[in-house]
Motif scaffolding. Structure first.
Motif, PDB file in Angstrom:
ATOM      1  N   SER A 130       0.836  -1.206   0.000  1.00 41.26           N
ATOM      2  CA  SER A 130       0.000   0.000   0.000  1.00 41.26           C
ATOM      3  C   SER A 130       0.871   1.257   0.000  1.00 41.26           C
ATOM      4  O   SER A 130       0.541   2.240  -0.668  1.00 41.26           O
ATOM      5  CB  SER A 130      -0.969   0.006   1.185  1.00 41.26           C
ATOM      6  N   TRP A 131       1.990   1.250   0.709  1.00 39.10           N
ATOM      7  CA  TRP A 131       2.897   2.404   0.709  1.00 39.10           C
ATOM      8  C   TRP A 131       3.519   2.591  -0.672  1.00 39.10           C
ATOM      9  O   TRP A 131       3.661   3.714  -1.163  1.00 39.10           O
ATOM     10  CB  TRP A 131       3.980   2.253   1.776  1.00 39.10           C
ATOM     11  N   GLN A 132       3.882   1.488  -1.324  1.00 37.88           N
ATOM     12  CA  GLN A 132       4.449   1.583  -2.664  1.00 37.88           C
ATOM     13  C   GLN A 132       3.426   2.142  -3.648  1.00 37.88           C
ATOM     14  O   GLN A 132       3.765   2.918  -4.532  1.00 37.88           O
ATOM     15  CB  GLN A 132       4.972   0.219  -3.130  1.00 37.88           C
ATOM     16  N   LEU A 133       2.152   1.777  -3.483  1.00 41.73           N
ATOM     17  CA  LEU A 133       1.099   2.328  -4.338  1.00 41.73           C
ATOM     18  C   LEU A 133       0.907   3.824  -4.084  1.00 41.73           C
ATOM     19  O   LEU A 133       0.671   4.585  -5.029  1.00 41.73           O
ATOM     20  CB  LEU A 133      -0.210   1.576  -4.139  1.00 41.73           C
ATOM     21  N   VAL A 134       1.021   4.243  -2.822  1.00 43.31           N
ATOM     22  CA  VAL A 134       0.931   5.672  -2.508  1.00 43.31           C
ATOM     23  C   VAL A 134       2.060   6.435  -3.208  1.00 43.31           C
ATOM     24  O   VAL A 134       1.832   7.475  -3.830  1.00 43.31           O
ATOM     25  CB  VAL A 134       0.975   5.906  -0.976  1.00 43.31           C
ATOM     26  N   LEU A 135       3.282   5.900  -3.129  1.00 35.23           N
ATOM     27  CA  LEU A 135       4.418   6.569  -3.773  1.00 35.23           C
ATOM     28  C   LEU A 135       4.287   6.547  -5.296  1.00 35.23           C
ATOM     29  O   LEU A 135       4.630   7.522  -5.973  1.00 35.23           O
ATOM     30  CB  LEU A 135       5.731   5.935  -3.329  1.00 35.23           C
ATOM     31  N   ALA A 136       3.764   5.453  -5.851  1.00 42.64           N
ATOM     32  CA  ALA A 136       3.540   5.386  -7.298  1.00 42.64           C
ATOM     33  C   ALA A 136       2.482   6.402  -7.717  1.00 42.64           C
ATOM     34  O   ALA A 136       2.640   7.099  -8.728  1.00 42.64           O
ATOM     35  CB  ALA A 136       3.127   3.977  -7.703  1.00 42.64           C
ATOM     36  N   LEU A 137       1.423   6.502  -6.946  1.00 46.90           N
ATOM     37  CA  LEU A 137       0.369   7.476  -7.237  1.00 46.90           C
ATOM     38  C   LEU A 137       0.923   8.896  -7.152  1.00 46.90           C
ATOM     39  O   LEU A 137       0.583   9.752  -7.980  1.00 46.90           O
ATOM     40  CB  LEU A 137      -0.802   7.296  -6.274  1.00 46.90           C
ATOM     41  N   PHE A 138       1.791   9.143  -6.179  1.00 49.30           N
ATOM     42  CA  PHE A 138       2.412  10.459  -6.066  1.00 49.30           C
ATOM     43  C   PHE A 138       3.215  10.783  -7.324  1.00 49.30           C
ATOM     44  O   PHE A 138       3.184  11.923  -7.809  1.00 49.30           O
ATOM     45  CB  PHE A 138       3.310  10.547  -4.826  1.00 49.30           C
ATOM     46  N   SER A 139       3.929   9.789  -7.876  1.00 47.43           N
ATOM     47  CA  SER A 139       4.710  10.049  -9.087  1.00 47.43           C
ATOM     48  C   SER A 139       3.795  10.398 -10.262  1.00 47.43           C
ATOM     49  O   SER A 139       4.138  11.245 -11.088  1.00 47.43           O
ATOM     50  CB  SER A 139       5.627   8.871  -9.437  1.00 47.43           C
ATOM     51  N   VAL A 140       2.627   9.772 -10.321  1.00 51.31           N
ATOM     52  CA  VAL A 140       1.670  10.081 -11.388  1.00 51.31           C
ATOM     53  C   VAL A 140       1.093  11.486 -11.198  1.00 51.31           C
ATOM     54  O   VAL A 140       1.005  12.272 -12.153  1.00 51.31           O
ATOM     55  CB  VAL A 140       0.537   9.025 -11.442  1.00 51.31           C
ATOM     56  N   ILE A 141       0.725  11.831  -9.960  1.00 53.95           N
ATOM     57  CA  ILE A 141       0.160  13.160  -9.679  1.00 53.95           C
ATOM     58  C   ILE A 141       1.198  14.253  -9.939  1.00 53.95           C
ATOM     59  O   ILE A 141       0.896  15.277 -10.555  1.00 53.95           O
ATOM     60  CB  ILE A 141      -0.383  13.226  -8.240  1.00 53.95           C
ATOM     61  N   ALA A 142       2.429  14.026  -9.485  1.00 53.41           N
ATOM     62  CA  ALA A 142       3.493  15.010  -9.715  1.00 53.41           C
ATOM     63  C   ALA A 142       3.762  15.169 -11.210  1.00 53.41           C
ATOM     64  O   ALA A 142       3.947  16.288 -11.710  1.00 53.41           O
ATOM     65  CB  ALA A 142       4.764  14.588  -8.982  1.00 53.41           C
ATOM     66  N   SER A 143       3.756  14.060 -11.945  1.00 50.31           N
ATOM     67  CA  SER A 143       3.971  14.122 -13.393  1.00 50.31           C
ATOM     68  C   SER A 143       2.837  14.885 -14.080  1.00 50.31           C
ATOM     69  O   SER A 143       3.082  15.674 -14.992  1.00 50.31           O
ATOM     70  CB  SER A 143       4.090  12.707 -13.971  1.00 50.31           C
ATOM     71  N   ALA A 144       1.611  14.655 -13.650  1.00 49.92           N
ATOM     72  CA  ALA A 144       0.466  15.376 -14.221  1.00 49.92           C
ATOM     73  C   ALA A 144       0.574  16.877 -13.940  1.00 49.92           C
ATOM     74  O   ALA A 144       0.283  17.699 -14.811  1.00 49.92           O
ATOM     75  CB  ALA A 144      -0.844  14.816 -13.670  1.00 49.92           C
TER      76      ALA A 144
END
Length: 176
Positions: free
Chosen positions: A77-91
């Protein structure tokens, strides 16, 4: 096209978006190809540390945190949070690129950062952390282990800094 649709599309595509997209895709593909080659073909995990020079080794490290393993957490779940952060930051970076009317240098910078962030984000989803391989060291000091995506992100940040200083000086010179 309505004014609202035109305004919205400016947040999605700008004059340098095509260039940034090409840079991001190439960065992402090269990073992912290298990681999977290192893991599946070269099998770095089985080899352990491989000395290349007196100051450079290849090694496999799965980073479950962010830079320098800060905020470390190996849960999925923490890895998914960090992955989601990379998508949001990229957007957010993409919206900045498309809406700001940036130049070629900024398109390169943001393309490198976006491609690198998404490459590391995909690692988090697929292997539960970021695959890092390059270890630089000298005189007993070991720098952190990094990958191609990390190099792209740092290069992008350096280009952004350069652009901010050169752009600020050029703007000041042209406004006087």
């Amino acid at each position: 096209m309505t004014a609202a649709a035109g305004s919205f599309s400016r947040w999605l595509w700008g004059p340098y978006s095509a260039l940034a997209l090409k840079i991001a895709v190439v960065t992402f593909v090269v990073d992912q190809a290298h990681k999977w080659w290192m893991l599946l073909i070269y099998r770095i995990e089985e080899k352990g540390r491989v000395t290349i020079t007196s100051f450079f080794d290849l090694v496999f490290v799965k980073n479950t945190g962010i830079s320098y393993s800060m905020l470390d957490g190996s849960s999925s779940s923490w890895q998914l949070v960090l992955a989601l952060f990379s998508v949001i930051a990229s957007a957010a970076l993409w919206a900045w690129l498309a809406g700001a009317g940036t130049g070629r240098l900024m398109a390169w910078a943001l393309g490198l950062i976006i491609g690198g962030a998404l490459g590391n984000g995909l690692d988090r989803v697929l292997i539960g952390g970021v695959a890092d391989f390059f270890s630089l060291h000298a005189y007993g000091f070991y720098w952190y282990v990094f990958n191609i995506a990390d190099v792209a992100i740092v290069a992008g940040v350096v280009l952004l800094l350069y652009d901010s200083f050169v752009g600020s000086r050029n703007d000041a010179a042209n406004s006087g």
